[in-house]
Each structure stands twice: as C-alpha cells, then as structure tokens.
Design a protein around this motif. Structure first.
Motif, PDB file in Angstrom:
ATOM      1  N   ASP A 319      -0.361  -5.473  -3.180  1.00  9.46           N
ATOM      2  CA  ASP A 319      -1.751  -5.782  -3.540  1.00  9.46           C
ATOM      3  C   ASP A 319      -2.209  -7.074  -2.865  1.00  9.46           C
ATOM      4  OD1 ASP A 319      -1.872  -3.537  -5.125  1.00  9.46           O
ATOM      5  OD2 ASP A 319      -1.257  -4.608  -6.954  1.00  9.46           O
ATOM      6  N   HIS A 320      -1.326  -8.057  -2.847  1.00  7.28           N
ATOM      7  CA  HIS A 320      -1.661  -9.332  -2.194  1.00  7.28           C
ATOM      8  C   HIS A 320      -1.832  -9.140  -0.695  1.00  7.28           C
ATOM      9  CE1 HIS A 320      -1.816 -13.613  -1.498  1.00  7.28           C
ATOM     10  NE2 HIS A 320      -0.757 -13.551  -0.686  1.00  7.28           N
ATOM     11  N   VAL A 321      -0.936  -8.364  -0.086  1.00  7.30           N
ATOM     12  CA  VAL A 321      -1.034  -8.101   1.356  1.00  7.30           C
ATOM     13  C   VAL A 321      -2.309  -7.331   1.668  1.00  7.30           C
ATOM     14  CG1 VAL A 321      -0.004  -6.818   3.275  1.00  7.30           C
ATOM     15  CG2 VAL A 321       1.444  -8.210   1.785  1.00  7.30           C
ATOM     16  N   LEU A 322      -2.648  -6.355   0.818  1.00  6.57           N
ATOM     17  CA  LEU A 322      -3.866  -5.580   1.038  1.00  6.57           C
ATOM     18  C   LEU A 322      -5.092  -6.478   0.983  1.00  6.57           C
ATOM     19  CD1 LEU A 322      -5.293  -2.870   1.400  1.00  6.57           C
ATOM     20  CD2 LEU A 322      -5.241  -2.591  -1.101  1.00  6.57           C
ATOM     21  N   GLU A 323      -5.103  -7.400   0.031  1.00  8.94           N
ATOM     22  CA  GLU A 323      -6.230  -8.328  -0.070  1.00  8.94           C
ATOM     23  C   GLU A 323      -6.304  -9.225   1.168  1.00  8.94           C
ATOM     24  OE1 GLU A 323      -7.997 -11.686  -3.196  1.00  8.94           O
ATOM     25  OE2 GLU A 323      -5.995 -10.813  -3.484  1.00  8.94           O
ATOM     26  N   GLN A 324      -5.160  -9.708   1.627  1.00 11.77           N
ATOM     27  CA  GLN A 324      -5.123 -10.523   2.839  1.00 11.77           C
ATOM     28  C   GLN A 324      -5.627  -9.732   4.047  1.00 11.77           C
ATOM     29  OE1 GLN A 324      -1.016 -11.793   3.071  1.00 11.77           O
ATOM     30  NE2 GLN A 324      -1.500 -13.808   2.200  1.00 11.77           N
ATOM     31  N   ASN A 325      -5.129  -8.513   4.184  1.00  7.05           N
ATOM     32  CA  ASN A 325      -5.514  -7.690   5.336  1.00  7.05           C
ATOM     33  C   ASN A 325      -7.009  -7.409   5.346  1.00  7.05           C
ATOM     34  OD1 ASN A 325      -2.857  -7.642   6.081  1.00  7.05           O
ATOM     35  ND2 ASN A 325      -2.477  -5.542   5.391  1.00  7.05           N
ATOM     36  N   GLN A 326      -7.577  -7.174   4.193  1.00  6.69           N
ATOM     37  CA  GLN A 326      -9.016  -6.919   4.130  1.00  6.69           C
ATOM     38  C   GLN A 326      -9.812  -8.133   4.609  1.00  6.69           C
ATOM     39  OE1 GLN A 326      -9.593  -5.764   0.034  1.00  6.69           O
ATOM     40  NE2 GLN A 326      -9.126  -3.594   0.431  1.00  6.69           N
ATOM     41  N   LEU A 327      -9.381  -9.322   4.219  1.00 11.44           N
ATOM     42  CA  LEU A 327     -10.056 -10.535   4.663  1.00 11.44           C
ATOM     43  C   LEU A 327      -9.909 -10.737   6.171  1.00 11.44           C
ATOM     44  CD1 LEU A 327      -9.072 -12.983   1.773  1.00 11.44           C
ATOM     45  CD2 LEU A 327     -11.324 -11.966   2.196  1.00 11.44           C
ATOM     46  N   ILE A 328      -8.691 -10.514   6.672  1.00 11.67           N
ATOM     47  CA  ILE A 328      -8.452 -10.698   8.112  1.00 11.67           C
ATOM     48  C   ILE A 328      -9.228  -9.664   8.921  1.00 11.67           C
ATOM     49  CG2 ILE A 328      -6.691 -10.595   9.917  1.00 11.67           C
ATOM     50  CD1 ILE A 328      -4.725 -11.805   7.934  1.00 11.67           C
ATOM     51  N   ILE A 329      -9.236  -8.412   8.452  1.00  9.58           N
ATOM     52  CA  ILE A 329      -9.976  -7.364   9.165  1.00  9.58           C
ATOM     53  C   ILE A 329     -11.468  -7.670   9.176  1.00  9.58           C
ATOM     54  CG2 ILE A 329     -10.683  -4.938   9.039  1.00  9.58           C
ATOM     55  CD1 ILE A 329      -7.849  -4.296   8.075  1.00  9.58           C
ATOM     56  N   LYS A 330     -11.969  -8.180   8.063  1.00  7.82           N
ATOM     57  CA  LYS A 330     -13.384  -8.550   8.012  1.00  7.82           C
ATOM     58  C   LYS A 330     -13.697  -9.642   9.027  1.00  7.82           C
ATOM     59  CE  LYS A 330     -17.050  -9.660   4.702  1.00  7.82           C
ATOM     60  NZ  LYS A 330     -17.366  -9.924   3.273  1.00  7.82           N
ATOM     61  N   GLN A 331     -12.787 -10.602   9.169  1.00  9.12           N
ATOM     62  CA  GLN A 331     -12.989 -11.664  10.161  1.00  9.12           C
ATOM     63  C   GLN A 331     -12.884 -11.119  11.581  1.00  9.12           C
ATOM     64  OE1 GLN A 331     -14.071 -14.600   9.793  1.00  9.12           O
ATOM     65  NE2 GLN A 331     -13.792 -15.347  11.889  1.00  9.12           N
ATOM     66  N   LEU A 332     -11.954 -10.205  11.814  1.00  2.00           N
ATOM     67  CA  LEU A 332     -11.829  -9.595  13.142  1.00  2.00           C
ATOM     68  C   LEU A 332     -13.091  -8.805  13.495  1.00  2.00           C
ATOM     69  CD1 LEU A 332      -8.109  -8.380  13.037  1.00  2.00           C
ATOM     70  CD2 LEU A 332      -9.037 -10.249  14.415  1.00  2.00           C
ATOM     71  N   ASP A 333     -13.669  -8.110  12.511  1.00  2.00           N
ATOM     72  CA  ASP A 333     -14.926  -7.398  12.756  1.00  2.00           C
ATOM     73  C   ASP A 333     -16.046  -8.383  13.094  1.00  2.00           C
ATOM     74  OD1 ASP A 333     -13.760  -4.949  12.310  1.00  2.00           O
ATOM     75  OD2 ASP A 333     -14.304  -4.886  10.182  1.00  2.00           O
ATOM     76  N   PHE A 334     -16.061  -9.522  12.414  1.00  2.00           N
ATOM     77  CA  PHE A 334     -17.058 -10.555  12.718  1.00  2.00           C
ATOM     78  C   PHE A 334     -16.878 -11.073  14.147  1.00  2.00           C
ATOM     79  CE2 PHE A 334     -17.949 -15.119  12.993  1.00  2.00           C
ATOM     80  CZ  PHE A 334     -19.311 -15.115  12.749  1.00  2.00           C
ATOM     81  N   ILE A 335     -15.625 -11.316  14.549  1.00  2.00           N
ATOM     82  CA  ILE A 335     -15.353 -11.770  15.919  1.00  2.00           C
ATOM     83  C   ILE A 335     -15.798 -10.717  16.923  1.00  2.00           C
ATOM     84  CG2 ILE A 335     -13.512 -12.365  17.544  1.00  2.00           C
ATOM     85  CD1 ILE A 335     -11.945 -13.509  15.179  1.00  2.00           C
ATOM     86  N   ASN A 336     -15.535  -9.455  16.588  1.00  2.00           N
ATOM     87  CA  ASN A 336     -15.920  -8.369  17.494  1.00  2.00           C
ATOM     88  C   ASN A 336     -17.436  -8.316  17.686  1.00  2.00           C
ATOM     89  OD1 ASN A 336     -14.621  -6.082  18.973  1.00  2.00           O
ATOM     90  ND2 ASN A 336     -16.083  -4.891  17.768  1.00  2.00           N
ATOM     91  N   ARG A 337     -18.189  -8.437  16.592  1.00  2.00           N
ATOM     92  CA  ARG A 337     -19.653  -8.441  16.699  1.00  2.00           C
ATOM     93  C   ARG A 337     -20.142  -9.683  17.442  1.00  2.00           C
ATOM     94  NH1 ARG A 337     -19.070  -6.828  11.318  1.00  2.00           N
ATOM     95  NH2 ARG A 337     -19.624  -8.942  10.600  1.00  2.00           N
TER      96      ARG A 337
END
Length: 462
Positions: A319-337
């Motif tokens: 659960d902790h890893v999933l929460e971390q991954n969601q935050l990191i993926i959101k930041q990666l999407d921001f970098i991509n945009r």
C-alpha cells in the motif's frame, strides 16, 4: 541447459561501449537519508576526502554486514564535457562544493576505491561505461536489470545517462542498486550544473525524504532537474533573440527591457547580428533534439516503474509503495507535459528566429541594392563626362588635322631658301589644299579600317 544470467547484455555493452577510464581521486559528496520507518525521515550531506574513503567504507555497514543507512548517494563532478560538446558563449559552470579535478573520462575515485564502491553498493556492471565517454552510445537510456547476488536478497540495478549537453547547462549520469527486500538504495551519480553543484539534489531529497526508499525517486528528480535546465536554456535563447530583434530593428512589436522601459531599436548596423541569430537557430535545433530524447527517457522511467515486480516481494508494504508510485507517476506525467510545452516554445523560437534571419538578410540585400544603384549612377555620370571630354578632344584633333597641313606649308614657304624665289600666293594654295585633302583622306581610311574592317577580321580569326 545453461543458466541464463540476467545481466548478460550489460556485460555485452560494457565490452563494446567502454573506454578506458582514468582514475582521479578527488573529494566526493555523500547524501544519506535515514529514518524511513518514522514519520520524519531526514537527509544529511557531507564531504569525504580521498584519504578518508577507506575509513568511511568500513563504517557504512554494521557488524552484521548490513547497511546502516537505507539510502545513500555518492556524488562526483563530471567535468565540462567531451570533445565538441556544446556550450553557449558566456556560460559559466561551477562545481559547488565538489572538486573539479576530474575530466570527462575520469572517475572521481582511485581504481581501488572504485572497485570497493561497486562491491559495497552492488552496482551494475555497466557503471564503468556510464561514468566515462563510452556513455555517449547509450545516453538517454534507462536500464533496469536484476543483478546476480550470492545471498537471498534480490538486487536490481538501474542505470541512466541523461540525453543532454552543456548547451542546456547540466549533464547527469547515475548507476544505482536497489534491494526490495531490505529497501536499501545505493547510487553513484556524476554530473555538472551551473553555479550550484549538487545543492539542488540535496534540497530535493530533503523535501522528498518520505519517498527516498523508492528507487525511482532519484531518476524522477534528475528528470525534473533536466526539464528545468531545458526551460532555462529556452528562456536564455529567447533573451538573445530579443536582443537581436532590438538590434536589427526588424520587428513589429514593442520590446521592453528589464527596467520596464521600451528597448531602443537599432538599424542593423552591428555586423554580428547575423551570427547571433544563427546561434539562436542552432541552439533551438539542439534543444529540440534534447527535449525529444528526454521525453523518451521520462517515458522509460514511467514504463519501468509500472513494470517493476513489486508483487514478488512480500516483505514490501504494498500500500505504501502504491501510494509512492502514484505520486511519482503523477510527477512524471507533469514532466512529460512540461516537455510538450517546451517543444511548442522551441518551435515558436525557431519560427521567430527564421523570420528575424529573413528580415535581416532582406534589409542587408536592400542596402546592398541601394549601394549598387548609387554606384551605377556614379558610373553613368563618369561615363557621360568621359564621353563629353572625348568629343571635345576629338574636335580639337580634327581641327588640328585640318589646319596642320596649312601651317606646315606656311612654315615651309617661310624658310629663307624658298622665300628667295618669291613664290606667289596662288602657289601656296595650290600646295596647301591638295595636301590637306590627302591628309583628311588618309585619316578617314585609317579610321574606317580600325573601326570596321579590323573588328570583322578579328571575329573571323576567333
């Protein structure tokens, strides 16, 4: 059947792409993050001198051989770059608190210390390639491989070399290892940036310490830093273009300076304007290539994060890893945009640079045409004056030719020998008139021969 080694292709890359590194022991910086199990993990940074490395290596593990710290990054200065690396005029680079003793193909450690770091950190075999000039072949790539381990703890190796150059002010290369069962992350990073060294990395890790046990955090932070450097490079290039537009005066918009006042317009007198706008176009093309390459790198980080086998390790707090991954993926999407918007800015920059280059060339061509017109008018005036002078000289020559025989005859009849015979006036005219006619006929024949017959013969000979 032979057992397959998970890092077999990294061995291939190391053999094909590597160049012999030079080992140059200099000061290195270390960043450590502790207290993952608490609500307030902390990060600290310190410098390790070459003579202190052996002692530091001996105390990074406890008495049982386990790492005392869950996250550790060893930092070194990468150097200004390889031969023909891009760097804009006027750029200044500082190492911060990192020693500048290493060049592009230098590792900031002695050969023995480098071997110990790879052993203690369990780094991938391709690390020696990433930190030398051989990384040019695989720059922009992110590779995640499973590293063979003698103990029960599975270790994954992550390697990445940024797709950038000093043209955007930063270059980064990272090799790291991550053990999902213990949550330990070790990394070695070489890079450079303008003015602040690695201060930004320490500050980012301090603010994101709660995510530091995720191996993809470092990669995400590096991607974010590269994106910021790309945006800074684009803005600097726009500033250079604004100076060109103001200097040439070839713009239909009002430009305002840093003081908020309209910038004075030039009249394209500076001969370096064409070179300046060419530099803007060249940098825009290079930055566009770096953006597209960086987009691929960011996409690779996200793809490897989504495909990482977290489910294979029951000791992980999923659960902790999933929460971390969601935050990191959101930041990666921001970098991509952000990179997509950067492409729009670069395209706008290229179009404005092309328009400015065309305007400058047209203005210079117009000025050249005006100069040529004035030269043509001056040449026409000179030719007109020359023709008038030529006609005057020709008239003088004809008058001289008409009166020369009469003058010659008068002089001859005035000599004492002829004057003694007392010639009559009619005799003077009888001699003078035919002589004048003969001279005129000879001149007419010579003129006709030179202007009509001789040119025809020359054309026949050709």
């Amino acid at each position: 059947m032979a057992k397959l080694k998970p890092d077999i292709f990294q061995e291939l890359q190391e053999r094909h792409f590597t160049c012999q590194p030079d080992f140059n022991s200099v000061d290195v910086q270390v960043i450590e993050v502790e207290g993952f199990e608490t609500e307030t993990p902390s990060a600290r940074s310190f410098i390790v001198k070459p003579e202190e490395l052996d002692h530091w290596f001996n105390r990074i593990d406890d008495v049982h051989g386990k790492p005392k710290c869950g996250f550790r990054v060893l930092l070194g200065y990468l150097g200004r770059g390889a031969k023909f690396d891009y760097m804009m005029e006027g750029k200044e680079f500082a190492t911060g608190n990192i020693s500048a003793g290493a060049l592009e193909n230098n590792l900031p450690l002695s050969e023995e210390h480098y071997r110990i770091v790879c052993e203690k950190f369990k780094l991938p075999k391709i690390t020696s390639v990433l930190l030398t000039r051989g990384a040019q072949t695989i720059r922009g790539h992110l590779q995640v491989v499973r590293i063979p381990s003698e103990d029960e703890n599975v270790v994954y190796g992550l390697t990445m070399s940024s797709f950038s150059s000093l043209l955007v002010g930063i270059k980064m290369r990272v090799a790291m290892s991550y053990s999902p069962s213990t949550g330990v992350t070790n990394a070695i990073i070489l890079g450079n940036s303008s003015q602040d060294g690695f201060t930004w990395l320490k500050e980012d890790l301090e603010s994101l310490a709660s995510l530091a046990d995720n191996p993809f955090l470092v990669l995400t932070v590096i991607c974010q830093r590269l994106t910021e450097a790309i945006y800074t490079s684009i803005e600097n290039n726009f500033n250079r273009l604004h100076q060109v537009e103001a200097g040439s005066g070839q713009t239909g918009i009002m430009l305002f300076g840093e003081n908020g006042l309209p910038m004075p317009r030039g009249n394209c007198e500076d001969p370096n304007l064409s070179i300046a706008v060419l530099g803007v176009s060249q940098q825009a093309l290079a930055v566009e290539a770096y953006i597209r390459g960086h987009l691929l790198t960011v996409g690779s980080v996200k793809s490897e994060l989504l495909g990482f086998p977290w489910h294979q390790f029951p000791t992980i707090d999923h659960d902790h890893v999933l929460e971390q991954n969601q935050l990191i993926i959101k930041q990666l999407d921001f970098i991509n945009r952000s990179l997509d918007f950067a492409l729009l800015r670069v395209n706008h920059l290229k179009q404005r640079a092309d328009v400015q280059a065309t305007s400058i060339n047209n203005l210079l061509a117009q000025r050249n045409n005006e100069t040529n017109r004035r030269l043509a008018e001056s040449s026409t005036s000179i030719a007109r004056d020359t023709r008038r002078d030529s006609l005057a000289m020709k008239s003088i020559a004809i008058l001289t030719m008409v009166f020369l025989p009469a003058t010659f005859t008068a002089t001859y009849f005035g000599t004492p020998a002829v004057e003694a015979s007392q010639p009559s006036q009619s005799t003077y005219w009888i001699v003078t008139v035919p002589l004048t006619l003969v001279v005129m006929l000879v001149w007419l024949f010579f003129f006709y021969f030179c202007t009509r017959i001789l040119p025809l013969q020359r054309r026949e000979w050709v």
